[in-house]
Design a protein around this motif. Structure first.
Motif, PDB file in Angstrom:
ATOM      1  N   VAL A   1       0.719  -1.295   0.036  1.00 22.40           N
ATOM      2  CA  VAL A   1      -0.056   0.021   0.048  1.00 22.40           C
ATOM      3  C   VAL A   1       1.013   1.302   0.027  1.00 22.40           C
ATOM      4  O   VAL A   1       1.768   1.509   0.885  1.00 22.40           O
ATOM      5  CB  VAL A   1      -0.928   0.141   1.146  1.00 22.40           C
ATOM      6  CG1 VAL A   1      -1.931   1.418   1.357  1.00 22.40           C
ATOM      7  CG2 VAL A   1      -1.874  -1.122   1.189  1.00 22.40           C
ATOM      8  N   ILE A   2       0.598   2.312  -0.767  1.00 32.00           N
ATOM      9  CA  ILE A   2       1.034   3.386  -0.916  1.00 32.00           C
ATOM     10  C   ILE A   2       0.091   4.439  -0.700  1.00 32.00           C
ATOM     11  O   ILE A   2      -0.987   4.623  -1.267  1.00 32.00           O
ATOM     12  CB  ILE A   2       1.960   4.010  -2.368  1.00 32.00           C
ATOM     13  CG1 ILE A   2       2.684   2.983  -2.703  1.00 32.00           C
ATOM     14  CG2 ILE A   2       2.242   5.268  -2.143  1.00 32.00           C
ATOM     15  CD1 ILE A   2       3.585   3.344  -3.850  1.00 32.00           C
ATOM     16  N   THR A   3       0.037   5.187   0.550  1.00 33.02           N
ATOM     17  CA  THR A   3      -1.042   6.232   1.094  1.00 33.02           C
ATOM     18  C   THR A   3      -0.556   7.515   0.326  1.00 33.02           C
ATOM     19  O   THR A   3       0.519   8.075   0.668  1.00 33.02           O
ATOM     20  CB  THR A   3      -1.110   6.131   2.381  1.00 33.02           C
ATOM     21  OG1 THR A   3      -1.273   4.602   2.786  1.00 33.02           O
ATOM     22  CG2 THR A   3      -2.111   7.041   2.887  1.00 33.02           C
ATOM     23  N   VAL A   4      -1.710   8.414  -0.035  1.00 29.75           N
ATOM     24  CA  VAL A   4      -1.435   9.732  -0.262  1.00 29.75           C
ATOM     25  C   VAL A   4      -2.494  10.574   0.345  1.00 29.75           C
ATOM     26  O   VAL A   4      -3.512  10.148   0.587  1.00 29.75           O
ATOM     27  CB  VAL A   4      -1.909  10.000  -1.905  1.00 29.75           C
ATOM     28  CG1 VAL A   4      -1.823  11.371  -2.314  1.00 29.75           C
ATOM     29  CG2 VAL A   4      -0.856   9.113  -2.666  1.00 29.75           C
ATOM     30  N   GLY A   5      -1.761  11.571   0.883  1.00 27.60           N
ATOM     31  CA  GLY A   5      -2.521  12.661   1.568  1.00 27.60           C
ATOM     32  C   GLY A   5      -2.377  14.058   1.217  1.00 27.60           C
ATOM     33  O   GLY A   5      -1.641  14.132   0.582  1.00 27.60           O
ATOM     34  N   SER A   6      -3.388  15.053   1.886  1.00 28.97           N
ATOM     35  CA  SER A   6      -3.085  16.206   1.316  1.00 28.97           C
ATOM     36  C   SER A   6      -3.732  17.436   2.200  1.00 28.97           C
ATOM     37  O   SER A   6      -4.662  16.943   2.845  1.00 28.97           O
ATOM     38  CB  SER A   6      -3.751  16.362  -0.112  1.00 28.97           C
ATOM     39  OG  SER A   6      -3.938  17.649  -0.584  1.00 28.97           O
ATOM     40  N   ALA A   7      -3.008  18.489   2.194  1.00 28.26           N
ATOM     41  CA  ALA A   7      -4.137  19.491   3.006  1.00 28.26           C
ATOM     42  C   ALA A   7      -5.135  20.101   2.186  1.00 28.26           C
ATOM     43  O   ALA A   7      -5.682  21.088   2.740  1.00 28.26           O
ATOM     44  CB  ALA A   7      -3.081  20.459   3.356  1.00 28.26           C
ATOM     45  N   SER A   8      -5.143  20.120   0.786  1.00 32.05           N
ATOM     46  CA  SER A   8      -6.036  20.569   0.016  1.00 32.05           C
ATOM     47  C   SER A   8      -7.415  20.457   0.157  1.00 32.05           C
ATOM     48  O   SER A   8      -8.267  21.447   0.022  1.00 32.05           O
ATOM     49  CB  SER A   8      -5.456  20.322  -1.591  1.00 32.05           C
ATOM     50  OG  SER A   8      -4.332  20.567  -1.823  1.00 32.05           O
ATOM     51  N   LYS A   9      -7.697  19.366   0.578  1.00 29.96           N
ATOM     52  CA  LYS A   9      -9.312  19.044   0.609  1.00 29.96           C
ATOM     53  C   LYS A   9      -9.683  19.528   2.175  1.00 29.96           C
ATOM     54  O   LYS A   9     -10.867  20.205   2.680  1.00 29.96           O
ATOM     55  CB  LYS A   9      -9.746  17.431   0.459  1.00 29.96           C
ATOM     56  CG  LYS A   9      -9.573  17.214  -1.007  1.00 29.96           C
ATOM     57  CD  LYS A   9     -10.524  18.221  -1.778  1.00 29.96           C
ATOM     58  CE  LYS A   9     -10.535  17.696  -3.311  1.00 29.96           C
ATOM     59  NZ  LYS A   9     -11.139  18.742  -4.207  1.00 29.96           N
ATOM     60  N   ALA A  10      -8.993  18.737   3.208  1.00 33.03           N
ATOM     61  CA  ALA A  10      -9.288  19.005   4.586  1.00 33.03           C
ATOM     62  C   ALA A  10      -9.044  20.720   5.075  1.00 33.03           C
ATOM     63  O   ALA A  10      -9.806  20.933   5.853  1.00 33.03           O
ATOM     64  CB  ALA A  10      -8.633  18.400   5.420  1.00 33.03           C
ATOM     65  N   PHE A  11      -8.116  21.219   4.448  1.00 29.83           N
ATOM     66  CA  PHE A  11      -7.836  22.308   4.940  1.00 29.83           C
ATOM     67  C   PHE A  11      -8.207  23.583   3.869  1.00 29.83           C
ATOM     68  O   PHE A  11      -9.099  24.178   3.649  1.00 29.83           O
ATOM     69  CB  PHE A  11      -6.544  22.621   5.110  1.00 29.83           C
ATOM     70  CG  PHE A  11      -5.794  24.067   5.846  1.00 29.83           C
ATOM     71  CD1 PHE A  11      -6.407  24.272   7.162  1.00 29.83           C
ATOM     72  CD2 PHE A  11      -5.219  25.020   5.056  1.00 29.83           C
ATOM     73  CE1 PHE A  11      -6.032  25.582   7.654  1.00 29.83           C
ATOM     74  CE2 PHE A  11      -4.887  26.146   5.778  1.00 29.83           C
ATOM     75  CZ  PHE A  11      -5.508  26.368   6.735  1.00 29.83           C
TER      76      PHE A  11
END
Length: 499
Positions: A322-332
């Motif tokens: 599994v490679i996980t991708v996260g971001s500040a763009s949607k939540a923040f």
């Protein structure tokens, strides 16, 4: 020299035309002539982006055979398209698609409207909310205070600032997934992360399994990278993932990558349960497929008492599958273009090396701002405000659509930013096109599918609330009426609306 840059075959064009699912004409409604219906179908495919501009169309005889009409009908349709500026021809070179000067492409992409268009147009094209203040300002001020030591360096951090990598690793560890900073790479948004992953793992011509429907911009990114997309159908409503189907596709197609949004899926809003997550990881591991998990919506849970499952990477803590991708763009905030990747250390090293030929690194000041938010508690406060905004907008939009468009069907998701709506038998592409004329911009279903699927859907994001949501639903109802009555080219002047 030929003016076309690609070509669409007769069988392919016929398949795309058949996917438009024309609504049956009601009593008293006149059907357009066959040539007009064919011309309108091709025009919508161009506006939708499913047939690109400057694509060579099949010869009249070939298309006539594929769509079971006379050659005269095809010739008349081509002539109508030429007169409207959607087709250009030259003897010996054939005919190719075009777009008239100044004509908008209403459903082609999900890019935001320019600010000068917002007075008369309600934009439901992008699933983004304004920045949560005062946390954006405070984060930038905090970043400026931390900046001086970094200003004395070269400023290039291909893996990301060490401080932010450490903070992100600690957050995964706190969620029950032990993580080292060496397992984190900071990127320029989630799109930058997935682009880097695709280029590392899936060269041109490689297969990538994707949910169907899936996030439109990611699908387009993968197409442009030369990937061969293998769609795996989502279950109806919010039940989400058919893991037996996933196992079969991964076994039979042997894709190099698979891309999923397990947390408040974009566009359907579905949330994968723990059993689905475990079985997806097991299926990917058995097939030798790298599972890319998009967590950009994971913190946007909107209903009290909702029990959240473990992250998908919790079933593969070492990061080998599994490679996980996260971001500040949607939540923040979408303007905070900071994303990240969590994977095995050797995968991160390979991504960092490959990145040297792309963007070298992510802006230092924005990384410091996100690190300030995550390390001071500002992130939790800002995201809590964001959840409140999204919840109020969701409830207002749901009520407005149910009132104005009672035949449209959807299930209300428990989180995320999007509502996936079946348009009561109408063509989503035609609703999107008519929406542009009455002052509401909405992406139609085929943007989220592979090869023409989901013509009977539109996606509505929770980006407006209150009176604006009421007005958006009213304009969508006006667009639906234009489609139902078979009006082509009619224009209702949209009212200027100030929130």
């Amino acid at each position: 020299m030929a003016q076309w840059t690609s070509a669409v075959g007769a069988a392919q064009l016929a398949r795309l035309l058949n996917s438009q699912q024309e609504r049956p004409a009601g009593p008293g409604t006149r059907r357009p002539p066959a040539y007009r219906a064919l011309a309108d179908g091709i025009r919508l495919l161009v506006l939708e982006g499913r047939v690109p501009v400057a694509a060579r169309l099949p010869a009249e005889r070939e298309l006539a055979l594929s769509v079971s009409v006379s050659r005269t009908t095809v010739a008349a349709a081509y002539e109508a398209l030429r007169s409207e500026g959607f087709l250009e021809s030259r003897r010996g070179a054939g005919s190719w698609t075009a777009v008239p000067a100044g004509n908008p492409l209403p459903a082609r992409g999900l890019e935001p409207l320019p600010p000068d268009a917002l007075g008369s147009m309600i934009d439901l094209g992008t699933a983004s909310l304004p920045a949560p203040e005062p946390w954006l300002t405070r984060a930038v001020q905090g970043a400026l205070e931390e900046l001086p030591p970094y200003a004395h360096t070269h400023g290039d951090y291909p893996a990301g600032l060490p401080a932010l990598r450490t903070t992100l690793a600690e957050r995964y560890t706190a969620r029950g997934i032990p993580t080292m900073p060496e397992q984190i790479m900071v990127t320029t948004g989630a799109m930058g992360a997935i682009d880097a992953i695709c280029h590392l793992f899936a060269g041109r011509g490689e297969r990538i399994a994707v949910e169907s429907p899936s996030y439109a911009n990611i699908l387009q990114l993968m197409r442009e990278a030369g990937a061969r997309l293998v769609p795996v159908a989502m279950a109806e409503g919010l039940t989400g993932w058919d893991t037996d189907r996933w196992r079969q596709v991964l076994r039979d197609a042997a894709p190099r990558l698979a891309y999923v949004v397990a947390d408040f899926h974009n566009p359907t809003g579905a949330l994968a349960d723990e059993d689905q997550r475990r079985r997806l990881v097991d299926a990917a591991r058995s097939a030798g497929t790298v599972l890319v998990v998009d967590e950009t919506m994971s913190e946007l849970h909107l209903d009290d008492g909702l029990e959240l499952p473990r992250p998908v990477c919790g079933f593969d803590p070492a990061g080998s599958t599994v490679i996980t991708v996260g971001s500040a763009s949607k939540a923040f905030w979408a303007g905070m273009r900071i994303g990240w990747v969590r994977a095995a250390p050797e995968v991160i090293r390979s991504l960092v090396v490959a990145r040297a030929y792309a963007d070298l690194g992510t802006p230092v000041l924005e990384q410091l701002a996100v690190n300030w938010l995550l390390s001071t508690g500002g992130w939790e406060q800002a995201v809590d405000v964001r959840r409140g905004q999204a919840r109020e907008n969701r409830d207002a939009l749901v009520a407005a659509v149910r009132r104005e468009l009672p035949s449209w069907e959807f299930e209300v998701p428990h989180g995320g930013l999007t509502l996936w709506v079946r348009t009561g038998g109408l063509s989503g592409s035609r609703v999107a096109e008519a929406g542009e004329r009455v002052g509401v911009r909405v992406p139609s279903g085929p943007r989220f599918g592979v090869d023409g699927a989901f013509e009977g859907y539109v996606r509505l994001p929770f980006t407006v609330g209150g009176a604006v949501a009421d007005e958006a639903a009213a304009r969508l109802a006006a667009a639906a009426r234009l489609v139902e009555t078979g009006v082509n080219g009619a224009t209702e002047t949209p009212r200027t609306f100030v929130a």
